[in-house]
Design a protein around this motif. Structure first.
Motif, short mmCIF file in Angstrom:
data_model
loop_
_atom_site.label_atom_id
_atom_site.label_comp_id
_atom_site.label_asym_id
_atom_site.label_seq_id
_atom_site.Cartn_x
_atom_site.Cartn_y
_atom_site.Cartn_z
N TYR A 1 0.83 -1.21 0.00
CA TYR A 1 0.00 0.00 0.00
C TYR A 1 0.87 1.25 0.00
O TYR A 1 0.65 2.17 -0.79
CB TYR A 1 -0.94 0.00 1.21
CG TYR A 1 -1.62 1.31 1.43
CD1 TYR A 1 -2.72 1.68 0.66
CD2 TYR A 1 -1.14 2.21 2.38
CE1 TYR A 1 -3.34 2.90 0.84
CE2 TYR A 1 -1.75 3.45 2.56
CZ TYR A 1 -2.85 3.78 1.79
OH TYR A 1 -3.45 5.00 1.97
N GLU B 1 2.67 1.80 -3.34
CA GLU B 1 1.75 2.28 -4.38
C GLU B 1 1.41 3.75 -4.15
O GLU B 1 1.39 4.55 -5.09
CB GLU B 1 0.47 1.45 -4.37
CG GLU B 1 -0.50 1.81 -5.47
CD GLU B 1 -1.72 0.93 -5.47
OE1 GLU B 1 -2.81 1.46 -5.73
OE2 GLU B 1 -1.59 -0.29 -5.22
N GLU C 1 4.37 5.95 -5.15
CA GLU C 1 4.50 6.05 -6.60
C GLU C 1 3.46 7.01 -7.17
O GLU C 1 3.78 7.82 -8.05
CB GLU C 1 4.37 4.66 -7.25
CG GLU C 1 4.61 4.68 -8.74
CD GLU C 1 5.98 5.22 -9.14
OE1 GLU C 1 6.07 5.85 -10.21
OE2 GLU C 1 6.96 5.03 -8.39
N ASP C 2 2.23 6.95 -6.67
CA ASP C 2 1.19 7.88 -7.12
C ASP C 2 1.58 9.33 -6.84
O ASP C 2 1.42 10.21 -7.70
CB ASP C 2 -0.15 7.58 -6.44
CG ASP C 2 -0.79 6.30 -6.92
OD1 ASP C 2 -0.36 5.77 -7.97
OD2 ASP C 2 -1.73 5.82 -6.24
#
Length: 142
Positions: free
Chosen positions: A61, A64, A67-68
């Motif tokens: 989580y 991710e 990275e966003d």
């Protein structure tokens, strides 16, 4: 004093957007390095609590989410070169000050939430903390 290394904290708020726009323009004009710092308090807050979520799921989580954030901020600063996005974990004010000292920043440009004196005293203010503790110049953008 010529500013060659500028750090701008970003949290997605309107005030942070204004600070980022100001920082991008200044960095372009000075040919300075721009470092956008996103401090995510979620991981440190979550890890302080007893959880029934497996560690590998939490790590996935956080990876991710990081990275966003990197993709979004990189897109916002395409015109500022050189620039980079750094994602940190922890208390925003402390991490911003620590990071700016670590990279020998000349300037921190940070958005102000515009809290009144009593609200700031009661709630605290990241921009106020940074202005009081940073070892470099600080510009607060309203």
């Amino acid at each position: 004093m010529a500013f060659q290394y500028i750090v701008v904290p970003y949290d997605g708020s309107l005030h942070a957007e204004r600070a980022l726009e100001h920082a991008v323009r200044l960095a372009e004009g000075l040919h300075a390095t721009l470092d956008i710092v996103y401090v995510d308090p979620t991981q440190s807050e979550l890890l302080e609590q007893p959880l029934a979520i497996p560690t590998h799921e939490l790590n996935a989580y956080f990876a991710e989410e990081e990275e966003d954030v990197r993709e979004r901020l990189t897109a916002l600063t395409q015109s500022a070169h050189p620039s980079r996005v750094t994602v940190l974990q922890g208390h925003a004010g402390k991490e911003i000050v620590r990071y700016a000292a670590h990279v020998n920043a000349d300037l921190i440009i940070i958005g102000s939430r515009g809290l009144g004196t009593i609200q700031e005293w009661m709630l605290g203010s990241i921009s106020h903390y940074v202005a009081q503790h940073a070892q470099c110049a600080v510009t607060i953008v309203k």
